[in-house]
Design an enzyme around this catalytic site. Structure first.
Site, PDB file in Angstrom:
ATOM      1  N   THR A 187       3.498  -4.604  -7.480  1.00 44.16           N
ATOM      2  CA  THR A 187       2.052  -4.597  -8.209  1.00 44.16           C
ATOM      3  C   THR A 187       2.292  -3.593  -9.498  1.00 44.16           C
ATOM      4  O   THR A 187       2.289  -4.036 -10.383  1.00 44.16           O
ATOM      5  CB  THR A 187       1.130  -4.020  -7.282  1.00 44.16           C
ATOM      6  OG1 THR A 187       0.970  -4.764  -6.110  1.00 44.16           O
ATOM      7  CG2 THR A 187      -0.338  -4.064  -7.852  1.00 44.16           C
ATOM      8  N   MET A 192      -4.313   0.254  -5.122  1.00 43.38           N
ATOM      9  CA  MET A 192      -3.373  -0.713  -5.135  1.00 43.38           C
ATOM     10  C   MET A 192      -2.011  -0.385  -4.456  1.00 43.38           C
ATOM     11  O   MET A 192      -1.793   0.781  -4.563  1.00 43.38           O
ATOM     12  CB  MET A 192      -3.268  -1.569  -6.506  1.00 43.38           C
ATOM     13  CG  MET A 192      -2.429  -0.484  -7.593  1.00 43.38           C
ATOM     14  SD  MET A 192      -2.308  -1.210  -9.381  1.00 43.38           S
ATOM     15  CE  MET A 192      -3.685  -1.668  -9.735  1.00 43.38           C
ATOM     16  N   ASP A 193      -1.488  -1.495  -4.115  1.00 43.65           N
ATOM     17  CA  ASP A 193      -0.150  -1.302  -3.333  1.00 43.65           C
ATOM     18  C   ASP A 193       1.091  -0.937  -4.696  1.00 43.65           C
ATOM     19  O   ASP A 193       0.853  -1.573  -5.777  1.00 43.65           O
ATOM     20  CB  ASP A 193       0.457  -2.368  -2.741  1.00 43.65           C
ATOM     21  CG  ASP A 193       1.931  -2.177  -2.197  1.00 43.65           C
ATOM     22  OD1 ASP A 193       1.911  -1.326  -1.206  1.00 43.65           O
ATOM     23  OD2 ASP A 193       2.746  -2.756  -2.440  1.00 43.65           O
ATOM     24  N   LYS A 194       1.952  -0.085  -4.321  1.00 41.66           N
ATOM     25  CA  LYS A 194       2.923   0.270  -5.319  1.00 41.66           C
ATOM     26  C   LYS A 194       3.849  -0.833  -5.614  1.00 41.66           C
ATOM     27  O   LYS A 194       3.730  -1.441  -6.643  1.00 41.66           O
ATOM     28  CB  LYS A 194       3.676   1.380  -4.989  1.00 41.66           C
ATOM     29  CG  LYS A 194       4.925   1.766  -6.080  1.00 41.66           C
ATOM     30  CD  LYS A 194       5.175   3.036  -5.783  1.00 41.66           C
ATOM     31  CE  LYS A 194       6.410   3.040  -4.417  1.00 41.66           C
ATOM     32  NZ  LYS A 194       7.511   2.026  -4.669  1.00 41.66           N
ATOM     33  N   THR A 195       4.517  -1.385  -4.677  1.00 42.33           N
ATOM     34  CA  THR A 195       5.474  -2.367  -4.529  1.00 42.33           C
ATOM     35  C   THR A 195       5.360  -3.576  -5.035  1.00 42.33           C
ATOM     36  O   THR A 195       4.410  -4.289  -4.401  1.00 42.33           O
ATOM     37  CB  THR A 195       6.392  -2.254  -3.286  1.00 42.33           C
ATOM     38  OG1 THR A 195       6.649  -0.922  -2.831  1.00 42.33           O
ATOM     39  CG2 THR A 195       7.609  -3.279  -3.283  1.00 42.33           C
TER      40      THR A 195
END
Length: 560
Positions: free
Chosen positions: A454, A449-452
Site C-alpha cells: 500500500t 492503512m496496511d504497509k505492505t
C-alpha cells in the site's frame, strides 16, 4: 541454516492472523455476511439516470406503499420492489411503469444484458440518424447560400422561406432526435409533473411553431446525443463490473470418490465436493484445503500483495490464484454465494446508495424544473399582454429560456461522475460500496492503512545480513541462495535478486524440501542446512541463538 546456529530472518508465514493486506480476513467475513436486497426485481428499459429514478419514485412509489419500498440500480437498469409494502402484482407494476414511457419486465440477468445492449444500440442509431439529417440539412443550406448564408442560418432565414428540401431534412432530424424522448415527455405532461424531457420537447415544438426548423433540429439532436452519451457512460461502468466475473474460472476440476477427475461448470459444483487446483490456476469456488500445500495470490479479494501460504485446513476464495503447488479443495459455498459473487452484487447495487450531492441535485431538479416552466410561460405571455410586446419575439425568448435553463446537465453530471468513479475504481481493484462512500474521503481526518503493498511496493528485498556463529556474510548468503534457487516464493525472489546484485553464483542445494508454514531445508556439500521462521528455529532447538537486541532491532525496522 547450518546447525552452528546461524539463521537468516527468512519466513514463509502461514495464513493466520499475521497475514496482511489492504483488506484483512475480517473484511472478507463482513462481505460474506452482507445482506442482499430482498424483493422482486424488474428490468426497466429507459432507466438511465436519476431523472428516471425520480419519475419511477413518483409514479410507482405510491402503488407499492411508498418510495422507501423501491431500490434502483441504474448501472443495470434494475428496479427492485422491496418486501414489506402493499405488494401489488408484477403485471400491475409493469403496467404502471408503462405509463411513464418506459417498459419493464421481470428481472433476468441474461435477458437484461441483451436488452441493455439493444437499448444502447437503438439510442446510438436514432442519434446518428438525427445527426446525419441535421448535417445534411446544414450542408444543403451551405451549398445553397455559401459560407455567409451558412453563418446566417444561426439568426434565421429572415423574410425568405426555408426551402422544402431543407425543411424535410431538419424535420427528419427532429423526428429521430425526439423519438425516444417523446413518450416520457407525454407521460410527464399527463401527470402535470414537468421534467427535462418535457422541457426539451416543448422547446422543440415551439421552435417548429415559429418556423425555426434549424434550431429545433439542433436542440433535438444534441439532447439525443447527451442521452446516448449518458447511457454509454453507464454502460462502461456496467462493463467494468461485469469484468469482475472473469476473475473466477467457469469450470472446476472435480475429484470424485473413485479417484477420477472431470471438468464441471463451477455453478454445478455442489457444496462439499472436492476439486483440484493446479499451480497457476485460478480458484473457481470458495473452499477449504483438504490436501496439498501452496501459496495463493489473494490480491483480487483481500488486497494482499504477497502470496499467502496455504495448507490443510486453510480457507481459499474464488477468483484468487494458486501460485505454487497443487491443492485439493473442498467447496464450502456454491458459485452464487462466494465472496467474489457477493462483491460483484455489492458493486452492482452500489449506485442505489446515492451520495448526498446526488440526492440534493435530484431534489433541486424537482423544484427547479417546474419553476423554469412557469418562468417560460410568464416570459411568453406577460410582456405581450402587459406592455404590448411582440408575441413572436417573447415566445422565442421563452423557448431560449427552456433550452438554456434545462437541468439536464446538472442532473446528469453528478450521477455520471459517481458512476465513473465507481467504475474506474473497480477497474483498478478498488471496490466502493456506493456513491455515498465516494464522498466520504472528503471528510476524512485520519487514515489507517496496511504497509505492505500500500505504502510500499510490496516487493521484498534483502535489507541486511547478520551472520552468527563465526560464519561470513557471503557463506550465509550462499546457503540461503542454494535453498531458494528453485523456489517461487516472493522472499526467494528477493534473495536471488541480491545474489545477482552481488555477482554470486547460484547453485541449488540437494534434497530441498518445503516445510509448510515453516521454511525450507536441504543439503549443501553434504551438510544439512535450513532456512525459515522463528518457529522453525525453535523446532530446531536454535530459537535462543539470535540475540534479543538484534531480534528487536530487526523487528523495529519493520523487516521480516
Amino acid at each position: 541454516m547450518p546447525h552452528d546456529g546461524a539463521k537468516n530472518a527468512h519466513d514463509h508465514p502461514p495464513s493466520d492472523d499475521d497475514a496482511c493486506g489492504s483488506c484483512g480476513s475480517g473484511n472478507v467475513a463482513q462481505l460474506a455476511q452482507a445482506d442482499a436486497i430482498e424483493g422482486r426485481s424488474f428490468h426497466v428499459s429507459g432507466l438511465d439516470c436519476a431523472e428516471e429514478v425520480s419519475i419511477l419514485n413518483r409514479v410507482v412509489g405510491p402503488e407499492v406503499g411508498g418510495r422507501e419500498y423501491l431500490a434502483f440500480d441504474v448501472i443495470n437498469a434494475r428496479m427492485t420492489v422491496l418486501d414489506g409494502g402493499t405488494n401489488p402484482s408484477s403485471d400491475k407494476i409493469i403496467d404502471i411503469v408503462a405509463t411513464t414511457g418506459m417498459t419493464a419486465k421481470p428481472w433476468d440477468a441474461e435477458d437484461a444484458s441483451a436488452d441493455q445492449a439493444a437499448h444502447l444500440k437503438k439510442q446510438k442509431l436514432f442519434t446518428m440518424l438525427s445527426g446525419s439529417f441535421w448535417a445534411a440539412g446544414f450542408a444543403f443550406h451551405l451549398i445553397e447560400t455559401g459560407i455567409a448564408g451558412a453563418i446566417g442560418i444561426f439568426s434565421g432565414h429572415g423574410e425568405s422561406a426555408m426551402p422544402m428540401v431543407e425543411v424535410a431534412l431538419f424535420a427528419t432530424a427532429i423526428l429521430f432526435g425526439v423519438w425516444l424522448v417523446a413518450p416520457k415527455a407525454w407521460s410527464s405532461a399527463r401527470r402535470f409533473s414537468p421534467d427535462m424531457n418535457l422541457l426539451m420537447v416543448v422547446a422543440v415544438a415551439g421552435a417548429i411553431g415559429l418556423g425555426e426548423f434549424f434550431e429545433a433540429a439542433t436542440v433535438a439532436f444534441f439532447f439525443s446525443l447527451s442521452l446516448y452519451l449518458e447511457s454509454w457512460s453507464v454502460g462502461r461502468a456496467r462493463n467494468a463490473v461485469s469484468a469482475l466475473l472473469d476473475l473466477a474460472p467457469p469450470t472446476a476440476r472435480v475429484l470424485y470418490d473413485d479417484g477420477s477427475e472431470a471438468d464441471v461448470p463451477a455453478a454445478a459444483v455442489a457444496v462439499g465436493a472436492r476439486f483440484i487446483v493446479r499451480g497457476g490456476d485460478r480458484i473457481p469456488l470458495d473452499g477449504e484445503v483438504v490436501d496439498g500445500a501452496g501459496a495463493v495470490d489473494q490480491a483480487p479479494i483481500t488486497g494482499e500483495s504477497a502470496l499467502v501460504p496455504k495448507e490443510t485446513g486453510d480457507d481459499v476464495y474464488a477468483g484468487t490464484i494458486n501460485g505454487e503447488g497443487t491443492l485439493t479443495v473442498r467447496a464450502t459455498k456454491a458459485a452464487s454465494d462466494t465472496v467474489l459473487s457477493k462483491i460483484i452484487r455489492m458493486v452492482g447495487d452500489a449506485h442505489s446508495r446515492r451520495a448526498e450531492v446526488e440526492q440534493w441535485v435530484a431534489k433541486f431538479a424537482r423544484i427547479y424544473t417546474p419553476v423554469v416552466m412557469v418562468l417560460a410561460i410568464l416570459i411568453a405571455l406577460v410582456p405581450p399582454l402587459v406592455v404590448g410586446g411582440d408575441w413572436g419575439f417573447w415566445f422565442y425568448n421563452a423557448l431560449v429560456l427552456l433550452v438554456i435553463a434545462c437541468p439536464c446537465a446538472l442532473v446528469i453530471s453528478t450521477p455520471v461522475s459517481i458512476v465513473a468513479s465507481l467504475a474506474a475504481s473497480a477497474r483498478n481493484g478498488v471496490l466502493i460500496k456506493g456513491g455515498a462512500y465516494v464522498e466520504a474521503p472528503g471528510r476524512t481526518t485520519a487514515l489507517a492503512m496496511d504497509k505492505t503493498g500500500t505504502i510500499t511496493m510490496g516487493e521484498p528485498e534483502v535489507a541486511a545480513i547478520y551472520p552468527l556463529g563465526g560464519i561470513t556474510e557471503r557463506d550465509l548468503m550462499a546457503r540461503a541462495i542454494a535453498l531458494e534457487a528453485r523456489s517461487s516464493h516472493p522472499l526467494a525472489h528477493a534473495i536471488l535478486a541480491r545474489a545477482e546484485q552481488d555477482g554470486m553464483q547460484i547453485t541449488a542445494a540437494d534434497e530441498t524440501r518445503t516445510v509448510p508454514g515453516r521454511g525450507l531445508e536441504g543439503e549443501l556439500d553434504g551438510q544439512s542446512i535450513w532456512l525459515g521462521s522463528d518457529r522453525f528455529a525453535e523446532e530446531k532447538g536454535l530459537g535462543g541463538d539470535i540475540p534479543t537486541d538484534l531480534r528487536d532491532r530487526i523487528e523495529g525496522a519493520g523487516s521480516t
